[in-house]
Scaffold this active site. Sequence first.
Site, PDB file in Angstrom:
ATOM      1  N   ASN A 183      -8.337 -33.223  -3.653  1.00 28.60           N
ATOM      2  CA  ASN A 183      -7.160 -34.000  -3.282  1.00 28.60           C
ATOM      3  C   ASN A 183      -7.443 -34.778  -1.994  1.00 28.60           C
ATOM      4  O   ASN A 183      -8.377 -34.456  -1.256  1.00 28.60           O
ATOM      5  CB  ASN A 183      -5.967 -33.049  -3.090  1.00 28.60           C
ATOM      6  CG  ASN A 183      -4.662 -33.774  -2.941  1.00 28.60           C
ATOM      7  OD1 ASN A 183      -4.476 -34.863  -3.470  1.00 28.60           O
ATOM      8  ND2 ASN A 183      -3.745 -33.179  -2.202  1.00 28.60           N
ATOM      9  N   ASN A 238      -6.396 -34.834   0.923  1.00 27.21           N
ATOM     10  CA  ASN A 238      -6.424 -34.179   2.229  1.00 27.21           C
ATOM     11  C   ASN A 238      -7.500 -33.109   2.355  1.00 27.21           C
ATOM     12  O   ASN A 238      -7.619 -32.465   3.398  1.00 27.21           O
ATOM     13  CB  ASN A 238      -5.054 -33.553   2.544  1.00 27.21           C
ATOM     14  CG  ASN A 238      -4.682 -32.429   1.577  1.00 27.21           C
ATOM     15  OD1 ASN A 238      -5.422 -32.113   0.648  1.00 27.21           O
ATOM     16  ND2 ASN A 238      -3.521 -31.848   1.787  1.00 27.21           N
ATOM     17  N   LYS A 239      -8.294 -32.906   1.298  1.00 26.75           N
ATOM     18  CA  LYS A 239      -9.290 -31.832   1.323  1.00 26.75           C
ATOM     19  C   LYS A 239     -10.526 -32.230   2.125  1.00 26.75           C
ATOM     20  O   LYS A 239     -10.706 -33.385   2.509  1.00 26.75           O
ATOM     21  CB  LYS A 239      -9.676 -31.435  -0.094  1.00 26.75           C
ATOM     22  CG  LYS A 239      -8.534 -30.815  -0.880  1.00 26.75           C
ATOM     23  CD  LYS A 239      -8.030 -29.537  -0.220  1.00 26.75           C
ATOM     24  CE  LYS A 239      -7.017 -28.780  -1.075  1.00 26.75           C
ATOM     25  NZ  LYS A 239      -5.766 -29.497  -1.251  1.00 26.75           N
ATOM     26  N   ILE A 240     -11.413 -31.269   2.325  1.00 34.59           N
ATOM     27  CA  ILE A 240     -12.575 -31.492   3.194  1.00 34.59           C
ATOM     28  C   ILE A 240     -13.508 -32.544   2.613  1.00 34.59           C
ATOM     29  O   ILE A 240     -14.151 -33.293   3.342  1.00 34.59           O
ATOM     30  CB  ILE A 240     -13.300 -30.155   3.469  1.00 34.59           C
ATOM     31  CG1 ILE A 240     -14.195 -30.269   4.702  1.00 34.59           C
ATOM     32  CG2 ILE A 240     -14.046 -29.656   2.239  1.00 34.59           C
ATOM     33  CD1 ILE A 240     -14.585 -28.937   5.298  1.00 34.59           C
TER      34      ILE A 240
END
Length: 376
Positions: free
Chosen positions: A189, A191-193
Amino acid sequence: MNDYPRIYLSSPHIGESERRYVQEAFDTNWVAPLGPNVDRFEEEFARYVGTKHAAALSSGTAAIHLALELAGVGAGDEVICSSLTFVASVNPIRYVGANPVLVDSEPDSWNICPELLKEFLARRAEVNRIPKALVLVHLYGQSANIEPIMALANEYGIVVIEDAAEALGATYKERSPGSFGKAGVFSFNGNKIITTSGGGMLVSDDESLIKHARKLATQARDPAPYYEHSEVGYNYRMSNVLAGIGRGQLEVIEDRVAARRAVFQRYTDELSDLPMSFQPEASWGRHTRWLTCLTLDEPEHQPEDVRQYLERTNIEARPVWKPMHLQPLYAGCEMVGGSVCQRLFSRGLCLPSGSNMTAEEQTRVIVALREFFERD
């Protein structure tokens, strides 16, 4: 609202390799679903996390859904899950008609408590009601304490599906979370790393499971020259274009982990005198610090007051996940314990943690936090 530019909690961090792989997809006209980037991304990702096989999907939620279905979980079954998690860990349990059983956290990692799980399973064994599966969540970039949990699962014959959506790049005793259970799940997604804009990955050492997952994810089309279907399928596959973004992102995953850990370290170095406690790093492995999470020590300081104070300077912060047993959707589910995750929610806050944060942006966050606590 003031004139400061927005500081986001965890914004995408895109580089040059992603552009190259996406451009290749356009240059070769592989913009339809599947294609060479999908194949390579699956291979490269499986290699990174230490599993034999991987299937690139449209989301981590889709991956949990398929993993549960392929584990044989169905109507009336029970599935254990952490209460302290994002709702996407639990919703797929309902997709397959099963019932969640929620378990409290332990303070060392904020993940599911092995001791509570052990006591719960011993009670259930006495009445011959062992749940079918366990969705083992690895929260905020830190692995759960996997070994005792896997030992319990093996003892009681429980299928383990690891929800490592928030923990790519973390370690548990030098291995990647997501590589221990029957299947592991990751999210890309925004906002993931690392991100593919939207997407996920299902990993496993079981080749037949991944092959079946790929079939189900492409509408379960049978191998025939016409469209024939003998089981219900889904439209869950990742596109070749998005997989190109993922390939470029994966190349710099270690840099992204290092950057987020550096953000966390500066927060702790410069805010350690304030009445707050940062999420511990458990002894068993590397925390990616996907998000820098903390709890406030004194009851006169409320997380929502801090969040709103930061918001007035255009800084995004968020509460720690609201436990599932406190959600209207899952209020009727069986809950084992609850005091730890309720305290973390009531006292917790997540700070901006992106790997592309500038030193100046982090200074703004630090100054704003100090101003909040040092007010008259």
